[in-house]
Scaffold this active site. Structure first.
Site, mmCIF file in Angstrom:
data_model
loop_
_atom_site.group_PDB
_atom_site.id
_atom_site.type_symbol
_atom_site.label_atom_id
_atom_site.label_comp_id
_atom_site.label_asym_id
_atom_site.label_seq_id
_atom_site.Cartn_x
_atom_site.Cartn_y
_atom_site.Cartn_z
ATOM 1 N N GLU A 122 0.835 -1.201 0.000
ATOM 2 C CA GLU A 122 0.000 0.000 0.000
ATOM 3 C C GLU A 122 0.870 1.251 0.000
ATOM 4 O O GLU A 122 1.651 1.474 0.909
ATOM 5 C CB GLU A 122 -0.887 -0.014 1.259
ATOM 6 C CG GLU A 122 -1.595 1.285 1.526
ATOM 7 C CD GLU A 122 -2.335 1.277 2.876
ATOM 8 O OE1 GLU A 122 -2.323 0.245 3.567
ATOM 9 O OE2 GLU A 122 -2.911 2.325 3.209
ATOM 10 N N ASP A 154 -7.803 2.258 7.001
ATOM 11 C CA ASP A 154 -7.628 2.303 5.553
ATOM 12 C C ASP A 154 -6.895 1.070 5.053
ATOM 13 O O ASP A 154 -7.235 0.496 4.036
ATOM 14 C CB ASP A 154 -6.819 3.542 5.153
ATOM 15 C CG ASP A 154 -7.723 4.747 4.976
ATOM 16 O OD1 ASP A 154 -8.960 4.553 4.999
ATOM 17 O OD2 ASP A 154 -7.196 5.867 4.823
#
Ligand code: 0RA
Length: 658
Positions: A430, A507
């Site tokens: 990510e 997230d």
């Protein structure tokens, strides 16, 4: 009585075969129950429950209660006939003792009906007995109560009568404590047990199954679904828009009962769950092929016959007939042959035509009687065909641009130098900053890094052509190099391990869910063959002077703090209540890693990427139905089920985030 005493003392001499059997099980438990980790540990319960379910399927029981006791022993109670207690002719001891101590003895008492459950391993209660520190069985039969107890499978005394039961009261109660010397875990998980019991209750509509947890707090749930697999389909679809009432097909041919329920929704994925003798056949098999073949043919014929599709205009493929389809297929096969990598693929060839014929006949009938449902289904399938055509065009376009060609690897991929997939792994990371650290920290010989920007598309909610236009998804497809969706060929994967590395925050867990959803939907075989993993970065760094240590959870953090503090003679013992982002006490600094980007390349390598020291979590399809459920609940349009799910699982959110 005296005679019994002698028998007890000479037990080992007289029952040499029993001892040999128990010994074999204890020496190689994995051969009998799959493994000795959490899965095998929980499998012990399934093994016992399967016998109760068999009693129910034979029509003698309708209630099973599973209790996790305070001491981590488990009790399984049913109201079946009770295991027979009369003297067994060959062995000259109580049949009950034979069932409990002789491997595969269950089958010797051929019940009038064939044995349909029996679990994936189907080894019988004697195996559970052999792998238990202690076990106690209580049988109510013929107005009497009988008991016998065992240690590691060896009886402590002969079956004895201990009291009276009401004449009509019958049943079997088995309590056991798994042997801690054999299993790697020692605590039962309520959710693991209740997930399986819910599934069993859906698959067997006449049975009520209750799960009770007597440990901290006490929790219980009862599963009884009078609608059986029709309710199962409803449960799976409760977050989706349902296009019509559920179609239900039931019948029996050649001693093979078949039960199917299905319903179309507005989603783009296919959700077929198939079962043989209550076992989820993840890899499908002949029953599934029979269903698919009949579904395509019957719906196609129906559509043409009723002028719903104009000749020559649009051809519908099998995939079009399964878009948005949720189906449960449950068959009971007398002698199932299981094949495939995980032995969850039905091989019996006769089952294909049994299912195919039955679905062909009964579905045609249903459609004639319910033309409005027929129309809804065909409309949905035609939309799927149109979208497929659009997707094909988009794909061709993309191919021309070489975007999906694996000769043309994505620019952001830092590939590894070794090309043998078995030794290669790819980290899907990510964010660019963590991606940068990972690129610098990795062992470039066998570790590839693919950084992703932001969130990938939610594939649950997007049409195929949109999915294929998404840059992050295109990058994953070309990096893995094994195609996509129906064309996906797991054996072509360029990497043996696909490791998802996201931040340890909300997230990050969202991105991980999106990635898993994508892999589950379009590269499922990667998960099925155990190639997908989740990286475990540390949550805390604890620093004192020049010493730095990492902790992966709160418990470890507190232990490290304690250790560092006791080393410091000047410090008083002081409990750290909660370490927030950065806390400094007595020279010990505790920082919470918010993101992977906060670690430098060396730290990332040491804590998360070095195969010698890292921990990575393997993702499996253990219960595809509930994985799917979680995806759909967390990703779907409906807010209410999502809120409910999060509330119910609030205490597990920590685990979910792992
Ligand atoms: C052997 C034969 C019969 C029943 C069972 C075993 C049996 C085993 C278990 C294990 C848990 N619950 C169970 N219930 C029954 C047939 C009994 C008969 O013919 O009466």
């Amino acid at each position: 009585m005296a005679k019994q005493e002698t028998k007890k003392n000479n037990y080992s001499a007289e029952n040499i075969n029993v001892l040999k059997g128990l010994d074999a099980v204890r020496k190689r438990p994995a051969m009998y129950i799959g493994d000795i980790s959490s899965r095998g540990f929980h499998h012990l319960i399934n093994e016992v429950v399967d016998n109760s379910i068999d009693e129910a399927l034979a029509g003698y029981a309708d209630k099973v209660i599973i209790t996790i006791n305070k001491d981590e022993s488990v009790t399984v109670e049913d109201n079946g006939r009770g295991i027979p207690t009369d003297i067994h002719k060959e062995e000259k001891i109580s049949a009950l003792e034979v069932v409990m101590t002789v491997l595969h003895a269950g089958g010797k008492f051929d019940k009038s009906s064939y044995k349909v459950s029996g679990g994936l391993h189907g080894v019988g209660v004697s195996v559970v007995n052999a792998l238990s520190e202690w076990l106690k069985v209580e049988v109510k039969r013929d107005g009497k109560v009988y008991v016998q107890e065992y240690k590691k499978g060896i009886p402590l005394y002969r079956v004895k009568e201990v009291g009276k039961a009401k004449q009509k009261e019958t049943g079997t109660t088995i309590t056991f404590l798994p042997d801690s010397g054999i299993f790697k875990v020692s605590q039962f998980k309520f959710d693991t047990i209740s997930d399986r019991m819910r599934e069993l209750a859906y698959l067997n509509k006449n049975i009520s199954i209750k799960v009770v947890d007597k440990r901290n707090g006490g929790e219980e749930e009862t599963f009884h679904f009078k609608g059986g697999i029709i309710e199962f389909v409803k449960y799976i679809n409760n977050t989706r828009t349902q296009l019509h009432k559920t179609v239900y097909i039931e019948g029996e041919k050649e001693e093979t009962p078949v039960e199917i329920a299905f319903q179309y929704t507005d989603v783009y994925s296919e959700n077929i769950f198939s079962y043989v003798n209550n076992i989820n056949t993840h890899e499908g098999g002949t029953h599934l092929v029979g269903f698919k073949t009949a579904l395509t043919r019957t719906l196609n014929n129906y559509a043409y016959k009723n002028g719903l599709i104009k000749e020559g205009k649009l051809t519908l493929t099998g995939d079009d007939f399964r878009e948005g389809l949720t189906a449960i297929i449950s068959v009971k096969v007398p002698e199932p042959q299981f094949e495939g990598q995980t032995k969850t693929k039905l091989g019996n060839s006769e089952t294909k035509s049994i299912v195919e014929t039955m679905v062909g006949e009964k579905l045609s009938e249903f459609l004639e009687e319910n033309p409005s449902v027929g129309k809804k289904i065909i409309e949905k399938c035609m939309m799927a065909a149109e979208a497929r055509n659009a997707a094909r065009k988009a794909r061709e376009l993309a191919r021309r641009k070489n975007a999906l060609d694996n000769m043309n690897l994505p620019g952001k991929l830092a590939d590894c130098s070794i090309t043998d997939p078995e030794h290669c792994e790819i980290y899907i990371v990510e964010g660019d900053s963590a991606g940068g650290s990972a690129k610098q920290g990795r062992d470039r010989r066998f570790q590839a890094i693919l950084p992703l920007k932001g969130k990938i598309l939610n594939v649950e909610k997007a049409k195929l052509n949109k999915i294929l236009e998404n840059n992050e998804i295109k990058a994953i497809i070309s990096a893995v190099g094994a195609g996509f969706g129906a064309d996906f060929d797991e054996t072509k994967s360029r990497y043996g391990k696909i490791i998802l590395m996201t931040d340890a925050d909300v997230d990050g867990s969202h991105i991980r869910t999106l990635l898993l959803t994508f892999l589950y939907r379009h590269m499922k075989e990667l998960i099925a063959t155990g190639k997908v993993y989740i990286a475990q970065p540390p949550l805390y760094k604890i620093k004192k002077g020049k010493q730095e240590q990492y902790a992966f959870d709160e418990k470890e953090r507190d232990e490290i703090i304690k250790r560092l503090k006791t080393n410091n003679k000047d410090s008083e013992a002081e409990e750290i209540e909660d370490a927030n982002d950065e806390t400094k006490t007595k020279g010990v600094t505790i920082s919470r890693y918010k993101g992977l980007g906060e670690m430098n390349p060396l730290q990332l390598w040491e804590t998360t990427m070095d195969p010698e020291t890292r921990t990575i979590l393997q993702v499996n399809l253990e219960s595809a139905a509930s994985a799917d459920k979680i995806f759909e609940t967390l990703m779907g349009d409906d807010v209410e089920p999502r809120r409910e799910f999060i509330e119910k699982n609030a205490k597990y959110v920590k685990n979910l985030d792992i």
